[in-house]
Scaffold this motif. Sequence first.
Motif, PDB file in Angstrom:
ATOM      1  N   ALA A  49       0.831  -1.200   0.000  1.00  0.00           N
ATOM      2  CA  ALA A  49       0.000   0.000   0.000  1.00  0.00           C
ATOM      3  C   ALA A  49       0.869   1.255   0.000  1.00  0.00           C
ATOM      4  CB  ALA A  49      -0.927  -0.003   1.215  1.00  0.00           C
ATOM      5  N   ALA A  50       1.926   1.226   0.823  1.00  0.00           N
ATOM      6  CA  ALA A  50       2.845   2.365   0.861  1.00  0.00           C
ATOM      7  C   ALA A  50       3.502   2.574  -0.494  1.00  0.00           C
ATOM      8  CB  ALA A  50       3.897   2.148   1.944  1.00  0.00           C
ATOM      9  N   ARG A  51       3.871   1.487  -1.147  1.00  0.00           N
ATOM     10  CA  ARG A  51       4.488   1.570  -2.470  1.00  0.00           C
ATOM     11  C   ARG A  51       3.514   2.195  -3.476  1.00  0.00           C
ATOM     12  NH1 ARG A  51       8.585  -0.770  -5.487  1.00  0.00           N
ATOM     13  NH2 ARG A  51       8.038  -1.512  -7.594  1.00  0.00           N
ATOM     14  N   SER A  52       2.258   1.742  -3.432  1.00  0.00           N
ATOM     15  CA  SER A  52       1.251   2.275  -4.343  1.00  0.00           C
ATOM     16  C   SER A  52       0.958   3.744  -4.059  1.00  0.00           C
ATOM     17  CB  SER A  52      -0.040   1.457  -4.244  1.00  0.00           C
ATOM     18  OG  SER A  52       0.175   0.126  -4.669  1.00  0.00           O
ATOM     19  N   ALA A  53       1.133   4.149  -2.809  1.00  0.00           N
ATOM     20  CA  ALA A  53       0.891   5.542  -2.423  1.00  0.00           C
ATOM     21  C   ALA A  53       2.086   6.446  -2.718  1.00  0.00           C
ATOM     22  CB  ALA A  53       0.548   5.617  -0.940  1.00  0.00           C
ATOM     23  N   GLY A  54       3.175   5.871  -3.215  1.00  0.00           N
ATOM     24  CA  GLY A  54       4.345   6.674  -3.537  1.00  0.00           C
ATOM     25  C   GLY A  54       5.230   6.976  -2.350  1.00  0.00           C
ATOM     26  N   LEU A  55       5.156   6.138  -1.310  1.00  0.00           N
ATOM     27  CA  LEU A  55       5.953   6.350  -0.107  1.00  0.00           C
ATOM     28  C   LEU A  55       7.261   5.564  -0.177  1.00  0.00           C
ATOM     29  CD1 LEU A  55       3.065   6.164   2.509  1.00  0.00           C
ATOM     30  CD2 LEU A  55       4.295   8.222   1.777  1.00  0.00           C
ATOM     31  N   ALA A  56       8.157   5.860   0.736  1.00  0.00           N
ATOM     32  CA  ALA A  56       9.464   5.213   0.801  1.00  0.00           C
ATOM     33  C   ALA A  56       9.435   4.049   1.790  1.00  0.00           C
ATOM     34  CB  ALA A  56      10.521   6.225   1.227  1.00  0.00           C
ATOM     35  N   PRO A  57      10.404   3.132   1.709  1.00  0.00           N
ATOM     36  CA  PRO A  57      10.462   2.026   2.670  1.00  0.00           C
ATOM     37  C   PRO A  57      10.489   2.486   4.122  1.00  0.00           C
ATOM     38  CG  PRO A  57      11.886   1.562   0.812  1.00  0.00           C
ATOM     39  CD  PRO A  57      11.399   2.960   0.624  1.00  0.00           C
ATOM     40  N   LEU A  58      11.211   3.551   4.402  1.00  0.00           N
ATOM     41  CA  LEU A  58      11.252   4.044   5.782  1.00  0.00           C
ATOM     42  C   LEU A  58       9.875   4.515   6.240  1.00  0.00           C
ATOM     43  CD1 LEU A  58      12.905   4.681   8.306  1.00  0.00           C
ATOM     44  CD2 LEU A  58      13.478   6.901   7.292  1.00  0.00           C
ATOM     45  N   ASP A  59       9.093   5.101   5.332  1.00  0.00           N
ATOM     46  CA  ASP A  59       7.732   5.517   5.681  1.00  0.00           C
ATOM     47  C   ASP A  59       6.889   4.315   6.093  1.00  0.00           C
ATOM     48  OD1 ASP A  59       8.184   8.236   5.007  1.00  0.00           O
ATOM     49  OD2 ASP A  59       7.795   7.816   2.898  1.00  0.00           O
ATOM     50  N   ALA A  60       7.006   3.230   5.327  1.00  0.00           N
ATOM     51  CA  ALA A  60       6.255   2.014   5.661  1.00  0.00           C
ATOM     52  C   ALA A  60       6.701   1.463   7.005  1.00  0.00           C
ATOM     53  CB  ALA A  60       6.445   0.968   4.564  1.00  0.00           C
ATOM     54  N   ALA A  61       7.999   1.510   7.265  1.00  0.00           N
ATOM     55  CA  ALA A  61       8.520   1.024   8.546  1.00  0.00           C
ATOM     56  C   ALA A  61       7.964   1.852   9.700  1.00  0.00           C
ATOM     57  CB  ALA A  61      10.039   1.063   8.544  1.00  0.00           C
ATOM     58  N   TYR A  62       7.912   3.155   9.522  1.00  0.00           N
ATOM     59  CA  TYR A  62       7.352   4.014  10.574  1.00  0.00           C
ATOM     60  C   TYR A  62       5.883   3.674  10.828  1.00  0.00           C
ATOM     61  CZ  TYR A  62      10.952   7.411  11.842  1.00  0.00           C
ATOM     62  OH  TYR A  62      12.072   8.008  12.377  1.00  0.00           O
ATOM     63  N   THR A  63       5.133   3.460   9.760  1.00  0.00           N
ATOM     64  CA  THR A  63       3.721   3.122   9.932  1.00  0.00           C
ATOM     65  C   THR A  63       3.564   1.820  10.702  1.00  0.00           C
ATOM     66  OG1 THR A  63       3.199   4.213   7.829  1.00  0.00           O
ATOM     67  CG2 THR A  63       1.549   2.729   8.718  1.00  0.00           C
ATOM     68  N   ALA A  64       4.387   0.843  10.374  1.00  0.00           N
ATOM     69  CA  ALA A  64       4.308  -0.458  11.044  1.00  0.00           C
ATOM     70  C   ALA A  64       4.664  -0.355  12.522  1.00  0.00           C
ATOM     71  CB  ALA A  64       5.218  -1.463  10.344  1.00  0.00           C
ATOM     72  N   VAL A  65       5.734   0.364  12.846  1.00  0.00           N
ATOM     73  CA  VAL A  65       6.113   0.439  14.258  1.00  0.00           C
ATOM     74  C   VAL A  65       5.107   1.253  15.060  1.00  0.00           C
ATOM     75  CG1 VAL A  65       8.583   0.056  13.848  1.00  0.00           C
ATOM     76  CG2 VAL A  65       7.708   2.402  13.888  1.00  0.00           C
ATOM     77  N   TYR A  66       4.550   2.265  14.438  1.00  0.00           N
ATOM     78  CA  TYR A  66       3.540   3.044  15.160  1.00  0.00           C
ATOM     79  C   TYR A  66       2.303   2.190  15.445  1.00  0.00           C
ATOM     80  CZ  TYR A  66       0.301   6.668  16.541  1.00  0.00           C
ATOM     81  OH  TYR A  66      -0.604   7.418  17.250  1.00  0.00           O
ATOM     82  N   GLU A  67       1.872   1.399  14.477  1.00  0.00           N
ATOM     83  CA  GLU A  67       0.741   0.495  14.705  1.00  0.00           C
ATOM     84  C   GLU A  67       1.039  -0.486  15.835  1.00  0.00           C
ATOM     85  OE1 GLU A  67       0.000  -1.464  11.032  1.00  0.00           O
ATOM     86  OE2 GLU A  67      -1.229   0.161  10.210  1.00  0.00           O
ATOM     87  N   THR A  68       2.291  -0.915  15.926  1.00  0.00           N
ATOM     88  CA  THR A  68       2.686  -1.893  16.944  1.00  0.00           C
ATOM     89  C   THR A  68       2.412  -1.397  18.356  1.00  0.00           C
ATOM     90  OG1 THR A  68       4.396  -2.852  15.518  1.00  0.00           O
ATOM     91  CG2 THR A  68       4.651  -3.171  17.882  1.00  0.00           C
ATOM     92  N   VAL A  69       2.609  -0.103  18.584  1.00  0.00           N
ATOM     93  CA  VAL A  69       2.425   0.433  19.934  1.00  0.00           C
ATOM     94  C   VAL A  69       1.093   1.157  20.111  1.00  0.00           C
ATOM     95  CG1 VAL A  69       4.896   0.593  20.376  1.00  0.00           C
ATOM     96  CG2 VAL A  69       3.720   2.550  19.369  1.00  0.00           C
ATOM     97  N   SER A  70       0.556   1.717  19.027  1.00  0.00           N
ATOM     98  CA  SER A  70      -0.694   2.467  19.175  1.00  0.00           C
ATOM     99  C   SER A  70      -1.883   1.550  19.418  1.00  0.00           C
ATOM    100  CB  SER A  70      -0.944   3.354  17.954  1.00  0.00           C
ATOM    101  OG  SER A  70      -1.091   2.582  16.772  1.00  0.00           O
ATOM    102  N   ALA A  71      -1.850   0.345  18.855  1.00  0.00           N
ATOM    103  CA  ALA A  71      -2.967  -0.591  19.065  1.00  0.00           C
ATOM    104  C   ALA A  71      -3.111  -0.969  20.551  1.00  0.00           C
ATOM    105  CB  ALA A  71      -2.794  -1.832  18.199  1.00  0.00           C
ATOM    106  N   PRO A  72      -2.029  -1.399  21.236  1.00  0.00           N
ATOM    107  CA  PRO A  72      -2.171  -1.690  22.664  1.00  0.00           C
ATOM    108  C   PRO A  72      -2.538  -0.461  23.494  1.00  0.00           C
ATOM    109  CG  PRO A  72      -0.177  -2.686  21.795  1.00  0.00           C
ATOM    110  CD  PRO A  72      -0.697  -1.774  20.740  1.00  0.00           C
ATOM    111  N   ALA A  73      -1.981   0.691  23.130  1.00  0.00           N
ATOM    112  CA  ALA A  73      -2.278   1.906  23.900  1.00  0.00           C
ATOM    113  C   ALA A  73      -3.755   2.261  23.799  1.00  0.00           C
ATOM    114  CB  ALA A  73      -1.409   3.058  23.400  1.00  0.00           C
TER     115      ALA A  73
END
Length: 224
Positions: free
Chosen positions: A128-152
């Motif tokens: 999805a990030a690739r299709s949106a024109g984002l960079a690999p680091l952007d996708a990594a940030y989204t993934a790590v944020y989801e990792t902690v925001s879901a439990p919070a």
Amino acid sequence: MNRAALLILADGRFPAGGHAHSGGAEPAVAAGRIRDADSLEDYCRGRLHTTGLVAAALAAAATEGHDPLALDGAADARTPVPALRTSARRLGRQMMRAARATWPSAELDALASARPRGAHQPVVLGMAARSAGLAPLDAAYTAVYETVSAPATATVRLLSLDPFDATAVLARLAPDLDRIAAAAAAAAGRIAEEGIDVLPAASAPLLDITAQEHAAWPVRLFAS
């Protein structure tokens, strides 16, 4: 690069199904491992450095354009518990629906056709990030944020934790988010030279055990 798309992808209101999942917080609350803001922070930090690192690396690799089916197999190998594999594929299927409606692409269509029951969520997130024109680091940030925001977010509902305290936990974890996202993107960047096995395979056995137990609960607030 369409950096503003990152705000859409990482927005908790993006209809990717994450609101139905607690990131393991529900069984952790029931077991007394999450009791307050301090224990929530400890839990999120542990999850971030294990499953978060793995998810972020897979997402970054998919954004780079590596074979999503090979990455999906790598995700399976790094998810030993059936309950978590099921949750990851359900989330991937919902993410795919949202991504194809938001950023249509032939690559997303091909993955959806190859994995009609859902690919692992981090792989779909990266696509999805690739299709949106984002960079690999952007996708990594989204993934790590989801990792902690879901439990919070889940803990606010499960413990009636003050939302301000939960948000403060996320803010204190920001330096860790930076480090893990960078490490994940760096690992993804080495695949071309070292192969897919260079991706992290950090494990969290207690999360695995409690996820499988949680899946058998007759009554639960969250799907995982």
